[in-house]
Write an enzyme that holds these catalytic residues in place. Structure first.
Site, short mmCIF file in Angstrom:
data_model
loop_
_atom_site.label_atom_id
_atom_site.label_comp_id
_atom_site.label_asym_id
_atom_site.label_seq_id
_atom_site.Cartn_x
_atom_site.Cartn_y
_atom_site.Cartn_z
N HIS A 121 3.67 21.67 71.84
CA HIS A 121 2.58 20.67 71.59
C HIS A 121 3.12 19.48 70.80
CE1 HIS A 121 -1.43 19.35 69.59
NE2 HIS A 121 -1.85 19.91 70.42
N ASP A 198 4.80 27.61 65.25
CA ASP A 198 3.63 27.10 65.28
C ASP A 198 2.60 27.98 65.87
OD1 ASP A 198 1.34 25.76 66.70
OD2 ASP A 198 2.31 24.19 67.75
N GLN A 201 -1.87 28.89 68.63
CA GLN A 201 -2.20 29.55 69.80
C GLN A 201 -1.64 30.98 69.63
OE1 GLN A 201 -4.62 28.42 71.69
NE2 GLN A 201 -4.02 26.01 71.49
N LYS A 224 -9.36 27.37 65.37
CA LYS A 224 -9.14 28.26 66.69
C LYS A 224 -9.24 29.59 66.57
CE LYS A 224 -5.52 24.57 67.77
NZ LYS A 224 -6.19 23.83 69.06
N CYS A 364 -1.88 17.44 75.05
CA CYS A 364 -1.00 17.02 73.92
C CYS A 364 0.40 17.72 74.33
CB CYS A 364 -1.43 17.60 72.78
SG CYS A 364 -3.01 16.84 72.23
N1 PLP Z 1 -0.06 23.42 68.24
C1 PLP Z 1 -0.49 24.14 69.41
C2 PLP Z 1 0.26 25.06 70.23
C3 PLP Z 1 -1.73 23.72 69.58
O1 PLP Z 1 -2.54 24.38 70.92
C4 PLP Z 1 -2.68 22.90 68.98
C5 PLP Z 1 -3.76 22.44 69.11
O2 PLP Z 1 -4.35 22.54 70.20
C6 PLP Z 1 -1.69 22.38 67.75
C7 PLP Z 1 -0.54 22.60 67.39
C8 PLP Z 1 -2.46 21.37 66.90
O3 PLP Z 1 -3.36 21.94 66.08
P1 PLP Z 1 -4.60 21.30 64.94
O4 PLP Z 1 -4.89 20.01 66.03
O5 PLP Z 1 -5.70 22.23 64.60
O6 PLP Z 1 -3.63 20.57 63.93
#
Ligand code: PLP
Length: 410
Positions: A121, A198, A201, A224, A364
């Protein structure tokens, strides 16, 4: 299968959208919130609202106890050794940026390597891209198999003695791929690099044990995992956090302040400058209680059953391509796909007319879209409150979308 009464805890699901009962298939973007979380936040504002760590009065003490109590719930949930290792953040993006700005700036030098994957992401890509530019370091991508999985050989090839940071998604928000973090962490450590995860998910869906994974940092978002927006967690091993500089300077994070010198508060407060998101942390604590009552193993099993069913049904529709591994046991609970000749935004719009919420776009993950040789995809993502009936509605909606566009294109 998950008990059907789980849905009754989510009032938002009980509504019609565009004249149809809502089917919410966008939990990878943000999950819905159960009444237990809504009540915890409401209760805090109705009875205990006060600033933390400051008050000598009763409300201040109650707010502090609830806030620090939530930290202890997070600690247990991810099996951190101590609450000193649990920092409240705004979310995953914020946590990863903190690691890059503090640990990264102090430890990455010219010629060093930062290793990530094509499936990251943007939140786990841009902070490293920026750090690599600033330090004249090399940003390296681990190759992926054609089904969007990583093999250990590819990981071994990418990580070298020049690698300082390895930062990888627990699970991909597009492919659903679940990565072998424990094995990758062992390889990173053998080369003297740190392993950053990260967890956006991953943590909402699987039992997560930071000591077992042996990761150095793990970032995730409350919203999430049934919690409120604007709250997240950065876990870091104490040995790293102790040596890292704070990012946000000001109130709450100091020990002493002089005219020209200051000293910092103990962990974890050194990293929590300013009034924190108290209600958010309390809501996240309630979300953790809720998820634990159901059980993380039951949650992922349920999601995988839905994913298996969705993949079977999608494969039966002509012209549908599914991205990521076909085996549901290698995935989290989401399915990303395209239908020949229909733009994913059109797919999502037609589904919305039927009350079905899915995501469409680049999610993203633009470098991943390039790797997949497409510009956008549609994504249906599942959580504990989804049912087979939801998947059936999705499939029915996609069949109507196909018919609709076949007529329009005639
Ligand atoms: N990393 C992954 C794999 C994600 O799916 C997301 C959000 O969709 C993020 C990072 C970013 O999360 P946040 O927008 O809650 O900071």
């Amino acid at each position: 299968m998950m008990k059907t009464d789980i849905r009754s805890y989510f009032p938002i699901l009980n509504q019609e959208v565009n004249g149809h009962p809502l089917v919410y298939l966008d939990s990878a973007a943000t999950s819905q919130k159960p009444t237990q979380v809504l009540e915890a936040v409401k209760h805090y504002y109705e009875y205990d609202n006060s600033n933390v760590h400051r008050g000598v009065h009763t409300l201040g003490n109650r707010a502090t106890d609830a806030y620090e109590g939530a930290r202890e719930k997070v600690r247990q949930f991810i099996n951190a050794k101590s609450t000193e290792e649990v920092i409240f953040t705004k979310g995953t993006t914020n946590g990863l940026n903190m690691v890059a700005a503090s640990f990264g700036r102090a430890n990455v030098d010219e010629g060093d390597e930062i290793v990530i994957t094509y499936m990251e992401h943007h939140s786990n890509l841009i902070p490293w891209q920026q750090l690599a530019k600033e330090k004249n370091a090399t940003l390296k991508y681990i190759d992926m198999n054609p089904d969007g999985t990583l093999s250990i050989d590819q990981v071994k090839e990418a990580i070298t003695d020049r690698t300082k940071i390895v930062s990888i998604a627990f699970a991909s928000n597009v492919l659903g791929t679940v990565n072998p973090i424990k094995e990758i962490a062992a390889i990173a450590h053998a080369h003297g690099a740190v392993m950053i995860v990260d967890g956006a998910q991953g943590v909402p869906h699987f039992h997560t044990d930071v000591q077992d994974l042996d990761c150095d940092f793990l970032a995730f978002s409350g919203h999430k995992m049934c919690g409120p927006t604007g709250i997240g967690v950065l876990y870091g091993k104490k040995e790293h956090l102790e040596n890292m500089s704070p990012i946000d300077f000001g109130g709450e994070m100091i020990s002493t302040v002089g005219l020209y010198e200051s000293t910092w508060a103990d962990l974890p407060w050194k990293f929590e400058g300013g009034t924190p998101n108290i209600a958010g942390a309390i809501g996240l604590g309630a979300a953790i209680d809720f998820l634990e009552t159901i059980g993380m193993d039951a949650i992922i099993e349920h999601e995988r059953n839905l994913t298996r069913y969705a993949i079977e049904q999608l494969n039966a529709i002509d012209g549908v391509s599914i991205y990521g591994p076909q085996d549901p046991t290698k995935r989290s609970g989401l399915v990303t796909f395209n239908i020949d000749g229909i733009h994913p935004h059109d797919v999502a719009t037609v589904l919305d007319m039927e009350g079905i919420a899915v995501r469409a776009g680049h999610h993203c993950a633009q470098p991943l879209m390039k790797w997949l040789k497409c510009t956008a995809t549609a994504r249906a993502s599942f959580y504990l409150y989804n049912t087979e009936a939801d998947v059936a509605r999705l499939i029915e909606g996609l069949r109507s979308a196909k018919e609709y566009f076949a007529d329009v294109n005639e």
